[in-house]
Design an enzyme around this catalytic site. Structure first.
Site, PDB file in Angstrom:
ATOM      1  NE  ARG A  48     -12.842  10.670  42.922  1.00 17.34           N
ATOM      2  CZ  ARG A  48     -13.256  11.025  44.137  1.00 17.34           C
ATOM      3  NH1 ARG A  48     -12.370  11.407  45.053  1.00 17.34           N
ATOM      4  NH2 ARG A  48     -14.538  11.031  44.430  1.00 17.34           N
ATOM      5  CE  LYS A 101      -7.363   1.508  22.268  1.00 10.62           C
ATOM      6  NZ  LYS A 101      -7.880   0.788  21.099  1.00 10.62           N
ATOM      7  CD  GLU A 117      -2.778  -7.037  17.963  1.00  7.44           C
ATOM      8  OE1 GLU A 117      -2.529  -6.093  17.183  1.00  7.44           O
ATOM      9  OE2 GLU A 117      -3.886  -7.198  18.507  1.00  7.44           O
ATOM     10  CE  LYS A 121      -0.768   0.406  21.042  1.00  3.86           C
ATOM     11  NZ  LYS A 121      -1.416  -0.782  21.627  1.00  3.86           N
ATOM     12  CD  GLU A 153      -9.298   3.547  19.544  1.00  3.90           C
ATOM     13  OE1 GLU A 153      -8.518   2.639  19.230  1.00  3.90           O
ATOM     14  OE2 GLU A 153     -10.368   3.355  20.151  1.00  3.90           O
ATOM     15  NE  ARG A 178      -4.275   3.873  21.185  1.00  7.47           N
ATOM     16  CZ  ARG A 178      -3.937   3.789  22.461  1.00  7.47           C
ATOM     17  NH1 ARG A 178      -3.880   4.880  23.192  1.00  7.47           N
ATOM     18  NH2 ARG A 178      -3.664   2.620  23.001  1.00  7.47           N
ATOM     19  CG  ASN A 200      -8.917  -0.459  16.898  1.00  9.80           C
ATOM     20  OD1 ASN A 200      -8.924  -1.280  17.799  1.00  9.80           O
ATOM     21  ND2 ASN A 200      -8.881   0.845  17.127  1.00  9.80           N
ATOM     22  CG  HIS A 237      -8.071  -5.161  16.611  1.00  9.24           C
ATOM     23  ND1 HIS A 237      -6.994  -5.205  15.745  1.00  9.24           N
ATOM     24  CD2 HIS A 237      -7.582  -5.475  17.840  1.00  9.24           C
ATOM     25  CE1 HIS A 237      -5.901  -5.526  16.431  1.00  9.24           C
ATOM     26  NE2 HIS A 237      -6.229  -5.700  17.696  1.00  9.24           N
ATOM     27  CG  HIS A 275     -12.329  -6.842  19.285  1.00  8.60           C
ATOM     28  ND1 HIS A 275     -12.193  -5.528  19.672  1.00  8.60           N
ATOM     29  CD2 HIS A 275     -11.159  -7.456  19.616  1.00  8.60           C
ATOM     30  CE1 HIS A 275     -10.989  -5.352  20.205  1.00  8.60           C
ATOM     31  NE2 HIS A 275     -10.351  -6.507  20.169  1.00  8.60           N
ATOM     32  CG  HIS A 298      -6.605 -10.428  20.687  1.00  7.39           C
ATOM     33  ND1 HIS A 298      -7.803  -9.801  20.405  1.00  7.39           N
ATOM     34  CD2 HIS A 298      -5.627  -9.529  20.382  1.00  7.39           C
ATOM     35  CE1 HIS A 298      -7.572  -8.576  19.970  1.00  7.39           C
ATOM     36  NE2 HIS A 298      -6.260  -8.388  19.942  1.00  7.39           N
TER      37      HIS A 298
END
Length: 392
Positions: free
Chosen positions: A152, A174, A216, A258, A268, A272, A276, A279, A283, A296
């Site tokens: 955990r 992330k 990026e 960032k 997000e 935030r 993207n 993206h 993606h 990517h």
């Protein structure tokens, strides 16, 4: 030599770690000195499970680091062969371990995540021990996810080795892995406690990897840093040549930009989402082309072009702004056309649309996209299928 320290402080309700400390270092990366010098030993926390992949294991600058681990893994493989496996530490590293994973997006799977968990469990790691990723975004994402689910929640740290991970992937918490051919469908928000950034790693990257990471950085400049965007326009040759001073400065600017966003919106929920940009399209392209088939950053750069085309179609941005960005995309060799060469077939636009529908940001029947009205003027909105298909 340490050059700078930057700290990201998280919202009070985020309990994994109250902050991320980001250390910047000049010169050749020396992980042996960083983690196993007398000073480092005096400041050490728990034991460490280092996670790298075969590409990182082969870097000459890490030879003295990998040599600290046992000659044979549990599977009887020689560590010197730099093959995937788990290796126990020797000497100053006797309490630590090293796991080498196969490299590439195709191995960003729950199976790889569980390999990390198993290595820690077999060595009786506690929640106070440290999962330390040394690598690009694939390795940092998976290591942080493994850390988040181990008993955990264990501690995690990063040594990002690619430009993409330094300016984006390693920052902000992330974590996760791909699933069923879809990008990052399993994961959690789980930031690293410490990041050790050596910009010199950038000089070891292939042209393909460097360009991917720069996408990026360009995205970050478009979102938050007018000066950096103009500097990139004026110094395209320096960017392409990986000028050390320019790259160091660019990485620092991206980290700080960032960090400001992440501090406001860790999970997000609103601002935030701006990160993207490119993206949602990108993606989808990665998914449809086959994960790992296209870098990517190349997919994101193509997605930025599609996002600006959509912005222009909707009357949000000017043609002049779109063309200024397209000029940069073309200069660095990215595709700007509606049909990406890696995925160009009859009916392909409908497959892309289907993949976009599964984007994590969507909350209704429409697709949420990140668009722009101009430089550093960003819009989060939902659009119809018809508008998207017009761009494809």
């Amino acid at each position: 030599m340490q050059n700078d320290l930057f700290t990201i402080n998280y919202q009070k309700q985020f309990i994994a770690t109250p902050k991320s400390e980001i250390f910047f270092f000049e010169g050749t990366p020396d992980l042996k000195k960083l983690f196993f010098s007398t000073e480092a030993s005096n400041n050490a926390g728990g034991r460490r499970l280092f996670v790298i992949d075969t590409n990182v294991a082969a870097l000459p600058c890490l030879k003295n680091f990998t040599a600290l681990f046992a000659a044979k893994s549990a599977q009887g493989q020689k560590a010197a062969a730099l093959k995937p496996g788990v290796y126990d530490g020797l000497g100053k590293a006797k309490n630590d371990a090293l796991i080498i994973l196969k490299a590439g997006e195709k191995y960003k799977t729950i199976k790889s995540v569980l390999q990390i968990v198993q290595a820690a469990l077999e060595r009786a790691f506690t929640r106070k021990d440290i999962f330390c990723a040394v690598g690009g975004g694939v390795v940092t994402d998976m290591t942080a996810f493994a850390s988040s689910i181990y008993k955990r929640g264990a501690v995690c740290e990063f040594v990002p080795t690619t430009l993409l991970s330094m300016v984006d992937a390693a920052i902000g918490g992330k974590s996760g892995c791909d699933f069923d051919e879809y990008k990052n469908m399993i994961g959690a928000f789980y930031p690293a406690q410490k990041l050790y950034v050596f910009p010199e790693f950038v000089q070891t990257l292939s042209a393909r990897e460097y360009r991917s990471g720069f996408a990026e950085a360009l995205k970050t400049a478009m979102l938050y840093d007018k000066k950096m965007f103009l500097d990139i326009q004026k110094n395209k040759e320096k960017v392409k040549a990986r000028d050390r001073n320019f790259v160091f400065k660019m990485i620092g600017s991206c980290v700080k930009a960032k960090a400001r966003v992440v501090q406001k919106d860790m999970t997000e929920k609103n601002v935030r989402m701006q990160l993207n940009l490119g993206h949602t399209f990108g993606h989808a392209l990665e998914t449809c082309a086959g994960l790992g088939k296209i870098p990517h950053g190349d997919a994101v750069a193509w997605g930025i072009g599609r996002a600006l085309e959509l912005s222009l179609n909707l009357g949000l941005c000017s043609k002049e702004y779109k063309e200024s960005v397209f000029e940069l995309l073309k200069y660095f060799g990215w595709e700007t056309g509606a049909k990406a060469k890696c995925f160009c077939k009859p009916g392909g636009e409908k497959e892309l649309l289907k993949a976009m529908r599964l984007d994590k940001k969507n909350s209704s029947s429409k697709i949420r996209v990140i668009l722009q009205s101009g430089l550093c003027d960003t819009v989060i909105t939902e659009v119809s299928d018809k508008d998207i298909l017009k761009c494809l």
